[in-house]
Each structure stands twice: as structure tokens, then as C-alpha cells.
Design an enzyme around this catalytic site. Structure first.
Site, PDB file in Angstrom:
ATOM      1  CE1 TYR A  62      -3.278  -2.627  -0.366  1.00 58.46           C
ATOM      2  CE2 TYR A  62      -3.934  -2.456   1.868  1.00 58.46           C
ATOM      3  CZ  TYR A  62      -4.237  -2.996   0.880  1.00 58.46           C
ATOM      4  OH  TYR A  62      -5.098  -3.806   0.636  1.00 58.46           O
ATOM      5  N   PRO A 233     -15.955  -1.973   0.656  1.00 58.04           N
ATOM      6  CG  PRO A 233     -15.942  -1.917   3.063  1.00 58.04           C
ATOM      7  CD  PRO A 233     -15.000  -1.932   1.914  1.00 58.04           C
ATOM      8  N   GLY A 237     -18.210   4.943  -2.343  1.00 48.86           N
ATOM      9  CA  GLY A 237     -18.996   6.030  -1.918  1.00 48.86           C
ATOM     10  C   GLY A 237     -20.097   6.201  -3.010  1.00 48.86           C
TER      11      GLY A 237
HETATM   12  N1  LIG Z   1      -7.547  -7.695  -0.499  1.00 47.71           N
HETATM   13  C1  LIG Z   1      -7.490  -6.920  -1.433  1.00 47.71           C
HETATM   14  O1  LIG Z   1      -7.206  -7.334  -2.577  1.00 47.71           O
HETATM   15  C2  LIG Z   1      -7.977  -5.441  -1.410  1.00 47.71           C
HETATM   16  C3  LIG Z   1      -8.091  -4.798  -2.511  1.00 47.71           C
HETATM   17  C4  LIG Z   1      -8.342  -3.453  -2.192  1.00 47.71           C
HETATM   18  C5  LIG Z   1      -8.789  -2.755  -1.101  1.00 47.71           C
HETATM   19  N2  LIG Z   1      -8.388  -3.718   0.157  1.00 47.71           N
HETATM   20  C6  LIG Z   1      -8.442  -3.333   1.575  1.00 47.71           C
HETATM   21  O2  LIG Z   1      -9.857  -2.875   1.491  1.00 47.71           O
HETATM   22  C7  LIG Z   1      -9.791  -1.380   2.074  1.00 47.71           C
HETATM   23  C8  LIG Z   1     -11.200  -0.642   1.628  1.00 47.71           C
HETATM   24  O3  LIG Z   1     -11.114  -0.604   0.053  1.00 47.71           O
HETATM   25  P1  LIG Z   1     -11.528   0.420  -0.790  1.00 47.71           P
HETATM   26  O4  LIG Z   1     -10.765   1.686  -0.365  1.00 47.71           O
HETATM   27  O5  LIG Z   1     -11.442   0.052  -2.137  1.00 47.71           O
HETATM   28  O6  LIG Z   1     -12.985   0.450  -0.306  1.00 47.71           O
HETATM   29  P2  LIG Z   1     -14.152   1.237   0.149  1.00 47.71           P
HETATM   30  O7  LIG Z   1     -14.268   1.617   1.490  1.00 47.71           O
HETATM   31  O8  LIG Z   1     -15.325   1.067  -0.615  1.00 47.71           O
HETATM   32  O9  LIG Z   1     -13.964   2.849  -0.673  1.00 47.71           O
HETATM   33  C9  LIG Z   1     -13.127   3.834   0.130  1.00 47.71           C
HETATM   34  C10 LIG Z   1     -12.809   4.747  -1.097  1.00 47.71           C
HETATM   35  O10 LIG Z   1     -13.757   5.507  -1.716  1.00 47.71           O
HETATM   36  C11 LIG Z   1     -14.027   7.038  -1.422  1.00 47.71           C
HETATM   37  N3  LIG Z   1     -15.421   7.389  -0.921  1.00 47.71           N
HETATM   38  C12 LIG Z   1     -16.099   6.764   0.133  1.00 47.71           C
HETATM   39  N4  LIG Z   1     -17.280   7.614  -0.046  1.00 47.71           N
HETATM   40  C13 LIG Z   1     -16.928   8.346  -0.844  1.00 47.71           C
HETATM   41  C14 LIG Z   1     -18.040   9.641  -1.013  1.00 47.71           C
HETATM   42  N5  LIG Z   1     -19.224   9.741  -0.489  1.00 47.71           N
HETATM   43  N6  LIG Z   1     -17.461  10.533  -1.920  1.00 47.71           N
HETATM   44  C15 LIG Z   1     -16.166  10.500  -2.450  1.00 47.71           C
HETATM   45  N7  LIG Z   1     -15.376   9.211  -2.190  1.00 47.71           N
HETATM   46  C16 LIG Z   1     -15.882   8.412  -1.302  1.00 47.71           C
HETATM   47  C17 LIG Z   1     -12.821   7.021  -0.070  1.00 47.71           C
HETATM   48  O11 LIG Z   1     -12.302   8.560  -0.152  1.00 47.71           O
HETATM   49  P3  LIG Z   1     -12.171   9.107   1.108  1.00 47.71           P
HETATM   50  O12 LIG Z   1     -10.871   8.633   1.804  1.00 47.71           O
HETATM   51  O13 LIG Z   1     -11.761  10.324   0.677  1.00 47.71           O
HETATM   52  O14 LIG Z   1     -13.317   9.131   2.087  1.00 47.71           O
HETATM   53  C18 LIG Z   1     -11.997   6.141  -0.342  1.00 47.71           C
HETATM   54  O15 LIG Z   1     -11.042   6.366  -1.380  1.00 47.71           O
HETATM   55  C19 LIG Z   1      -8.508  -0.652   1.912  1.00 47.71           C
HETATM   56  O16 LIG Z   1      -8.147   0.437   2.524  1.00 47.71           O
HETATM   57  C20 LIG Z   1      -7.522  -1.931   1.924  1.00 47.71           C
HETATM   58  O17 LIG Z   1      -7.109  -2.209   3.301  1.00 47.71           O
HETATM   59  C21 LIG Z   1      -7.780  -4.765  -0.099  1.00 47.71           C
END
Ligand SMILES: NC(=O)c1ccc[n+]([C@@H]2O[C@H](COP(=O)([O-])OP(=O)(O)OC[C@H]3O[C@@H](n4cnc5c(N)ncnc54)[C@H](OP(=O)(O)O)[C@@H]3O)[C@@H](O)[C@H]2O)c1
Length: 325
Positions: A62, A233, A237
């Protein structure tokens, strides 16, 4: 309904929601950490702790190691915190470096061992609570993986092991060789990413042949008390405030339905989106990826949001954009 996590049933006091740390540390580049990166991480950590989150999800890759590094700085500044939280990291993906032509997977013994040493050094800790094998590697030799995990367990560097993005068959192959149980499978699951639900309903239905989620994976994890963690999850957003220009009708409709339910239940849209995942009887642990303190706070009521079966199916079918037969 609040359900005990499989992790809790194994004696690991993980919070119902985890904070994903992929958004910490700035860009996926070779720039050094900045004061702004540190401040952002401090605020995200504070917001998470204040809503009861004690589980933090990392990966060696990351922001090219900077997420772990900045988190390590936070731990250093808060002596005692390390013992109060659960730290999970991952290994097995190698990002493209100068001279490479591609990213690649690497679950060789050598890479697993050196990746964990790197994570421990960056986080400034002696042990990881949980290490996940990040993605399947077609060149994986399960005997080699078993040797690496044995060494990591024996040396005290890792307490528990899990996988990510793996099918039931892939987990079974590893289990055949490894003495340690795999206690987590982290998968892409959300109200936008619904193929894991489609897979259940597609059995014996010719018209759903396009479902690609590996059938039986959810059931295998449930039967084996393997914690299902949902990455992505919040669907970035999509249903909780991100602008919807150009989005298809099913997304726009689902965002409106989420908003209406949030109003009815005096909850936030984020809480409803997470509650949809958390209503599943597998006790899925969402790994939220927001690092915005307000948005982290907006997730806090998810455990209290009760969705009826009718509401759960309405959201699913709305996101699917196609009625169930
Ligand atoms: N195992 C794997 O292969 C894998 C792959 C990807 C991720 N992950 C893990 O899962 C975690 C979550 O994944 P994710 O970040 O893809 O998921 P997420 O929780 O669905 O999305 C978070 C992202 O969406 C943005 N966001 C959320 N609400 C928003 C809104 N209303 N308006 C604009 N932007 C919004 C956030 O920005 P802000 O920060 O500005 O709120 C952040 O960039 C990661 O941190 C990581 O630890 C694992």
C-alpha cells in the site's frame, strides 16, 4: 442484527468493522512521507478508535510501503496502542519496479519471509496479528508456503494466517499442506459488487451463466469458521454521496433507495450500505477504506441499522438492476 465475528469465536477480539489503510501514506510513488501524510493518518486513526475500531488492515504494497510506515510512526507516538489493536497485513503482490515490465504475484517462501520482515520494520512492531496471502499466485507451491508460514509462526513474527481473493478450492489446497489454519478470506464484496450473492442464486439456473464468483467459496468459509472480510465495502461512495453523473440507472436507483432507508432509520447512507453487508449471517467484517474522519464517523451506526429481509432483497435487486425470477 449484531453477530459475533468468526474471529471473535476464535478468541480474537476484533471490532465489527475494520479500517483499511490503503489510503494512508500519500501516492503510490517513491516520494518520502510528508507532515500532511502523518496528520491525515493521525486523524483517521483517531476517528477509527473513537468509533470502537481496533482492527487495521494493511499490505506491504500500500502506497509502496508508506501506509505501513506512517502507521508505524503513529504507533511509536502512542506507546501501549500496539497491544490494544489488531494489525493485519498482506504479502504476495510485487509492484512494478524500474526495469520490470509488469506487476506480478509472488508467494515464494523467500518473498513471503522478506515481505513480513519489511512490514514489521515499517510498522515498528515485533509481530503481525494476522498475515494474509494477498492474491492467488499460479506459480505457488503450497509446500513452500507451508514452510514459510511455519517459520513465521515459530519465530513469533505472525500469530495467525489468512488469505485474500481466494476460492474454496485454493484455500483447500493450502490447507492440505499447512499446519496453521487459515482464519480469514478477504474478498471484494459490497452492494455494488454482488456477484458473491448472485453465485448463491445462480445454481441450477441457465440464464445466470455469466456469474463468475467461485461457487461455494462463501459456504466453505462459513462452514470452516473462516472470517469473511469485505474489501471495497463502501463501493467507493457510489451509494453514499459520490456524484452520480453518467452512472447507470441501477446505481442511481440504488443510491436513492439507500438514501430513503437512511432517512427512515435516522442513519447515514454509509451505515445503510455497510448494514446490507453486515446483515448477512456469515458476519462479514467490512474493511472500510475511507481515511476521511467524517466519513469514518458516518460508518459508526452500521451495527445498529436493522434491515428486514424485504429491504435487504430490495437493495440487492435494485443494485442488480434485474428482477429475480
Ligand atoms: N484484498 C485486496 O485485494 C484489497 C483490494 C483493495 C482494498 N483492500 C482493502 O480494503 C480497504 C477498502 O477498500 P476500498 O478503499 O477499495 O473501499 P471502500 O471503503 O469501498 O472505498 C473507500 C474509498 O472511497 C472513497 N469514498 C467513500 N465515500 C465517498 C464519497 N461519498 N465520496 C467520494 N469518495 C468516497 C474514499 O475516499 P475518502 O478516503 O476521501 O473518504 C476511499 O478512497 C482498503 O483500504 C484496503 O485495506 C483490499
Amino acid at each position: 442484527m449484531s453477530r459475533a465475528l468468526p474471529l471473535n469465536r476464535r478468541g480474537i477480539p476484533a471490532s465489527r468493522i475494520a479500517l483499511g489503510c490503503m489510503g494512508l501514506g500519500g501516492g503510490w510513488d517513491y516520494e518520502p512521507l510528508t507532515a500532511a501524510n502523518l496528520k491525515q493518518a493521525e486523524e483517521a486513526l483517531e476517528a477509527a478508535l473513537s468509533i470502537g475500531i481496533n482492527f487495521f488492515d494493511h499490505a506491504d504494497i500500500y502506497t509502496r510501503g508508506k501506509a505501513e510506515k506512517v502507521f508505524g510512526q503513529l504507533l511509536k507516538a502512542r506507546p501501549g496502542l500496539r497491544e490494544d489493536i489488531i494489525l493485519q497485513s498482506k504479502c504476495g503482490i510485487r509492484l512494478i519496479e524500474p526495469g520490470d515490465t509488469t506487476n506480478r504475484m509472488d508467494l515464494s517462501k523467500e518473498h513471503i519471509l522478506s515481505s513480513v520482515d519489511g512490514s514489521l520494520a515499517r510498522l515498528g512492531t515485533d509481530y503481525l496479528d494476522i498475515l494474509l496471502l494477498h492474491r492467488p499466485d499460479p506459480l505457488m507451491d503450497p509446500e513452500e508456503v507451508a514452510e514459510a508460514l511455519y517459520q513465521l509462526k515459530a519465530s513469533g513474527k505472525v500469530r495467525h494466517f489468512g488469505v485474500s481473493n481466494m476460492s474454496a478450492a485454493q484455500i483447500r489446497l493450502l490447507e492440505t499442506y499447512c499446519d496453521e489454519p487459515f482464519i480469514v478470506n478477504q474478498l471484494h464484496m459490497s452492494l455494488a459488487r454482488i456477484s458473491w450473492v448472485d453465485a448463491v442464486l445462480s445454481v441450477n439456473r441457465d440464464q445466470w451463466k455469466e456469474v463468475t464468483f467461485p461457487e461455494g467459496t462463501i459456504e466453505y468459509c462459513r462452514a470452516g469458521n473462516i472470517q469473511l472480510q469485505a474489501w471495497g465495502p463502501l463501493a467507493q461512495g457510489l451509494f453514499s454521496g459520490r456524484p452520480l453523473d453518467g452512472q447507470p440507472e441501477n446505481v442511481v436507483n440504488t443510491a436513492a433507495r439507500v438514501r430513503a432507508l437512511a432517512d427512515e432509520k435516522s442513519a447515514t447512507a454509509e451505515a445503510v450500505v455497510l448494514a446490507w453487508l453486515m446483515a448477512h449471517p456469515a458476519a462479514i467484517q467490512p474493511v472500510i477504506g475511507t481515511v476521511n474522519p467524517q466519513r469514518i464517523a458516518a460508518c459508526s451506526g452500521a451495527e445498529q441499522v436493522e434491515l428486514s429481509r424485504k429491504e435487504w432483497y430490495e437493495l440487492y435487486v435494485s443494485s442488480r438492476g434485474e428482477k429475480l425470477p
